[in-house]
Every structure is written in C-alpha cells, then in structure tokens.
Design a protein around this motif. Structure first.
Motif, PDB file in Angstrom:
ATOM      1  N   ILE A 116       0.839  -1.199   0.000  1.00  0.00           N
ATOM      2  CA  ILE A 116       0.000   0.000   0.000  1.00  0.00           C
ATOM      3  C   ILE A 116       0.878   1.255   0.000  1.00  0.00           C
ATOM      4  N   TYR A 117       1.997   1.207   0.691  1.00  0.00           N
ATOM      5  CA  TYR A 117       2.906   2.355   0.740  1.00  0.00           C
ATOM      6  C   TYR A 117       3.455   2.662  -0.662  1.00  0.00           C
ATOM      7  N   LEU A 118       3.774   1.610  -1.396  1.00  0.00           N
ATOM      8  CA  LEU A 118       4.305   1.808  -2.750  1.00  0.00           C
ATOM      9  C   LEU A 118       3.223   2.232  -3.735  1.00  0.00           C
ATOM     10  N   ASN A 119       1.964   1.947  -3.405  1.00  0.00           N
ATOM     11  CA  ASN A 119       0.865   2.255  -4.324  1.00  0.00           C
ATOM     12  C   ASN A 119      -0.214   3.028  -3.564  1.00  0.00           C
ATOM     13  N   GLN A 120       0.067   4.303  -3.322  1.00  0.00           N
ATOM     14  CA  GLN A 120      -0.857   5.137  -2.569  1.00  0.00           C
ATOM     15  C   GLN A 120      -2.213   5.206  -3.280  1.00  0.00           C
ATOM     16  N   GLY A 121      -3.292   5.078  -2.491  1.00  0.00           N
ATOM     17  CA  GLY A 121      -4.643   5.120  -3.054  1.00  0.00           C
ATOM     18  C   GLY A 121      -5.092   3.802  -3.658  1.00  0.00           C
ATOM     19  N   LEU A 122      -4.375   2.710  -3.369  1.00  0.00           N
ATOM     20  CA  LEU A 122      -4.752   1.398  -3.906  1.00  0.00           C
ATOM     21  C   LEU A 122      -6.139   1.009  -3.407  1.00  0.00           C
ATOM     22  N   GLU A 123      -6.990   0.543  -4.307  1.00  0.00           N
ATOM     23  CA  GLU A 123      -8.366   0.150  -3.964  1.00  0.00           C
ATOM     24  C   GLU A 123      -8.556  -1.348  -4.134  1.00  0.00           C
ATOM     25  N   VAL A 124      -9.397  -1.907  -3.275  1.00  0.00           N
ATOM     26  CA  VAL A 124      -9.765  -3.324  -3.333  1.00  0.00           C
ATOM     27  C   VAL A 124     -11.274  -3.428  -3.431  1.00  0.00           C
ATOM     28  N   ILE A 125     -11.763  -4.669  -3.695  1.00  0.00           N
ATOM     29  CA  ILE A 125     -13.189  -4.857  -3.971  1.00  0.00           C
ATOM     30  C   ILE A 125     -13.975  -5.193  -2.713  1.00  0.00           C
ATOM     31  N   ASP A 126     -13.506  -6.110  -1.892  1.00  0.00           N
ATOM     32  CA  ASP A 126     -14.311  -6.607  -0.781  1.00  0.00           C
ATOM     33  C   ASP A 126     -13.443  -6.842   0.439  1.00  0.00           C
ATOM     34  N   ASP A 127     -14.003  -7.513   1.432  1.00  0.00           N
ATOM     35  CA  ASP A 127     -13.267  -7.764   2.672  1.00  0.00           C
ATOM     36  C   ASP A 127     -12.057  -8.662   2.455  1.00  0.00           C
ATOM     37  N   GLU A 128     -12.050  -9.432   1.398  1.00  0.00           N
ATOM     38  CA  GLU A 128     -10.896 -10.266   1.091  1.00  0.00           C
ATOM     39  C   GLU A 128      -9.798  -9.458   0.401  1.00  0.00           C
ATOM     40  N   GLN A 129     -10.071  -8.153   0.163  1.00  0.00           N
ATOM     41  CA  GLN A 129      -9.127  -7.246  -0.480  1.00  0.00           C
ATOM     42  C   GLN A 129      -8.694  -7.774  -1.841  1.00  0.00           C
ATOM     43  N   ARG A 130      -9.714  -8.168  -2.607  1.00  0.00           N
ATOM     44  CA  ARG A 130      -9.460  -8.627  -3.970  1.00  0.00           C
ATOM     45  C   ARG A 130      -9.127  -7.414  -4.839  1.00  0.00           C
TER      46      ARG A 130
END
Length: 456
Positions: free
Chosen positions: A428-442
C-alpha cells in the motif's frame, strides 16, 4: 229346561277351544296383512275387487298363500291378537301358538294377486295395523336385496380406493424420511426443531496471517474501498523510503537547437520531499515563438509533431537576446526512466513556418541521470506465481528486481505481497490510493502495481 245358563263341567274346555281358534285365525290374518303391502308395490292394490275397508275378492283361493316359492330359510314370527269384524263369525280351528312364515324374494305377479285378495278379506282394525308392520319389514328386505348388485359393483372401487390411499401414505412417509435424513421415526426420539441452524461465519483470511483463504469468493456487487493492512502487521516495522536529500543534483546539461536559435543550461535538483525540480539559466532564442521543455521516455525527432506534452513541462519563454533563468517542478519520485529532454513550440502565430508551428520539436537532448539510491526497508523479490497472485511482472530494475506487476483475475492484496516477500502495508505504501473490492481485499483485474521503492 230353563233360560238360565248354568256353567257345566265342560264349559272350560269349550272356552279353551274358542281361544285357540281365535289365535290361529289371528295368525292367518297377520300373514295376509303382511303380503298385502307387497302386492301394493306390484300394482295389485286398488284393482277391482277390493274396497277401502279391506273387503275384497271372495274368489276361491284368494286367501291361499301357500303357492309362493320359498327360496330362503323360514323365520318364526309370534302371533298377535286380532280383532274380528263380526262377533258371530266362527274362528278357524287350526291350532294355537307361533306360525312359520316363509321369507321370499320379490313376489311374482300371481303371488301379488293372491296376496292382494288376502289383504282385502274384510278384516280391519288391529289386523290392518299388523299388516302395515309386516309390509314395512318386507319392503326393507326387498330394498336390501335390490342394493346387493350395487354393493358388488362398489367393491372394486373400494379396493382401489384403499390401495390408492396406502400408496399416498407410503409416498408421504418416504418424503418425510428423505427430508429427515432417513432416521427412524421412533417414539420418544427427539423432535427436529423447525428453526434453521445458525450458520457459522468464518473469516476468509485468518487474522494472524496475510495468507488468503483457499476458496475466496467475489462479492456479488463490488464496492471499491481503500486497501488496509491486517492488524497482525501492527507490530512490524512500518515501511519507509528515505528521499534524496534536498539540493542534490541528479541531472545537468547544456541544450542547443540544430541551428543554434535556442540555447540554455538546465539541471534537475532534489527538493527533499521525494520530488524534483528543473532549473534553467542562460536561456536565449531568436525564433518568433514561445518555447517550452519537457521530459519523454521515448525520444522524438526534430520537426516531429508532439501528440502529448510530456512530463515536467516548463515554459522557457519567447524570443529574447538577454539570457533568462527560471525553474519548474518535476513531481516525479524517480525520474530516471525519462531519458530525453525535448524542446518544442508552446505558442506560435498562425503565419509562422510550419516547421516551428505549435507542437513542433525544436531540439532533443539526452538526459544522464545520477539519482542516488534511496534508503528503504522494502526489498521485493519475485517468488513466482502463487495462489491468488497469478499476474505477471511487466518491468524490472537495472539490477533485475521486480519493478511493476500487473494484477490478474482473482488476485488478492495479501497474496501478491506474499509472492514478492513484502507486507501488505509495504504494498500500500508503494501504491498510494490502492483500492480493493471486498473484505478479502481482492484487487481489480489489470491494475498496475509499483514494486520498486526507488521509483517513488
């Protein structure tokens, strides 16, 4: 001889004989009355030869009921006292006591005629009442035998109904046993509750490890959200990348157009916050256009038309003979991949030659970067394809370390981080603003992830 009647020694015998004859006469009358209603159903009642008081046909043989065919066992019926219509009529002397009366099927026509004549023999009162009682009994017997064929026809239907009912019961019991797991319905067995068992919800990813579940499922309606590191990483050292010290010059050179119309000196200096700036000095130009500089990864040729302005655009100015200077930000964490500085026309009058019109390349100069390595605790190493980390590495550093990764379908943040030996927090630090889909962080399919800390 006197008129007074004195009882003699034989008077008792005479009285007993008279009483016996009266009882036998009552038996005959009862039999005749019993047959009369049966004759009425056959149509003999109301024929000529009978009157409404019971007086009837006096033809010989009218009182004879012995011609009826006997097809059933006889039954004994008790004699009832009968009142005679005339006190002077002598009573028959056939005997006393009960009389056997034959029980038959529906009488024939001849039998009906004889019975009708007997019913109209002139007797009334109690004899008529006894006849009505006998007629009702005979009618019941006849109706019972008339229903016998109907009962026989109903037996197959009744059998089919019983068999069908048994089949339905068997089907119902089979269904109940099937849904109850085949367990016996024994008396005293605990009854199954109608409430469904409460489902046990488990986390798709254990809270103590970033390893993903073996069978993650995609959300029916994706709702993007920011990726978050698992709580287990709270005790680990936070990821960091130390930027280049402020004032560090990472690139510097002189630029001159092919005909010498444009000339200047530039350098790229670290700001200290992970970004850089471009500084120029000694700028001069004789062209009647506004000049700008920018950085490109792929070098164009002079007089080419630009399709994009490039990175770190800085406007140098218009035509001038006095040297000028200036600076512009270069908001890129690692600019070393931009290997070419391009000078182009930013603004131009409509009547200028096409070679120097807007967007035309005026000069090209290679950039020799000397960006020092950043201090970091993020050192990615590709461990190869893994479950839920099936993407591909699309770029590597000069040292061969993974630089960029393209997400594949089903990839999760924790699995990708584990593949490259880093934490989810580092990813996440290398990719600021990274988004995931669900609780499994897909992760979203096709997302480009940065893995090189020097490229920040």
């Amino acid at each position: 001889m006197t008129d007074d009647h004195t009882p003699g020694p034989h008077d008792d015998d005479v009285e007993r004989d008279g009483t016996a004859r009266g009882h036998e006469a009552h038996g005959d009358d009862a039999a005749a009355a019993e047959q009369a209603p049966v004759d009425a159903r056959d149509g003999t009642a109301g024929r000529p030869g009978t009157d409404e008081h019971g007086g009837g046909d006096e033809r010989p043989g009218a009182d004879d009921t012995s011609t009826r065919a006997t097809t059933q066992p006889t039954e004994v019926q008790p004699a009832a006292p009968t009142a005679h219509t005339s006190a002077d009529e002598p009573a028959p002397t056939t005997g006393a006591g009960p009389r056997l009366v034959p029980w038959t099927h529906r009488p024939t026509t001849s039998e009906g005629t004889a019975g009708s004549a007997a019913a109209s023999s002139g007797r009334s009162g109690a004899a008529g009442a006894a006849g009505a009682t006998g007629a009702a009994a005979a009618s019941a017997d006849t109706d019972s035998e008339d229903d016998e064929p109907g009962r026989r026809r109903m037996r197959p239907a009744a059998i089919l109904a019983v068999v069908g009912g048994a089949a339905v019961v068997a089907v119902v019991l089979g269904t109940v046993l099937a849904f109850s797991g085949g367990g016996p319905l024994a008396s005293g067995a605990p009854a199954a509750t109608s409430e469904p068992a409460s489902p046990i919800t488990t986390s798709a990813r254990p809270s103590t490890s970033p390893t993903p579940s073996a069978t993650p499922t995609a959300s029916a309606s994706p709702s993007p959200r920011a990726a978050t590191p698992p709580p287990a990483e709270a005790a680990e050292e936070a990821p960091y990348v130390t930027p280049v010290a402020a004032g560090t010059v990472v690139a510097e050179a002189d630029v001159r157009s092919p005909k010498g119309s444009i000339a200047f000196h530039y350098r790229v200096v670290a700001v200290g916050d992970g970004t850089f700036s471009t500084e120029w000095s000694g700028y001069t130009s004789t062209l009647p256009v506004t000049v700008q500089l920018s950085y490109f990864e792929i070098a164009p040729a002079v007089f080419d038309g630009l399709t994009s302005p490039g990175d770190g655009v800085a406007v140098l100015g218009g035509p001038t003979s006095a040297p000028t200077s200036g600076s512009a930000p270069l908001p890129i964490g690692q600019p070393s991949y931009l290997g070419t500085l391009v000078v182009s026309t930013a603004e131009a009058a409509p009547d200028v030659p096409v070679e120097i019109s807007r967007g035309k390349v005026l000069a090209v100069a290679p950039v020799r970067w000397s960006v020092p390595a950043k201090t970091t605790n993020i050192v990615p190493v590709d461990g190869g394809v893994a479950n839920f980390a099936n993407g591909v590495v699309t770029a590597t550093t000069a040292a061969g370390a993974p630089k960029r990764y393209q997400v594949s379908t089903g990839d999760t943040a924790d699995a990708v981080a584990a593949r490259f030996g880093i934490t989810v927090s580092a990813l996440i630090y290398l990719n600021q603003g990274l988004e995931v889909i669900d609780d499994e962080q897909r992760l979203f399919d096709g997302t480009e992830l940065l893995l090189d800390p020097d490229s920040l």
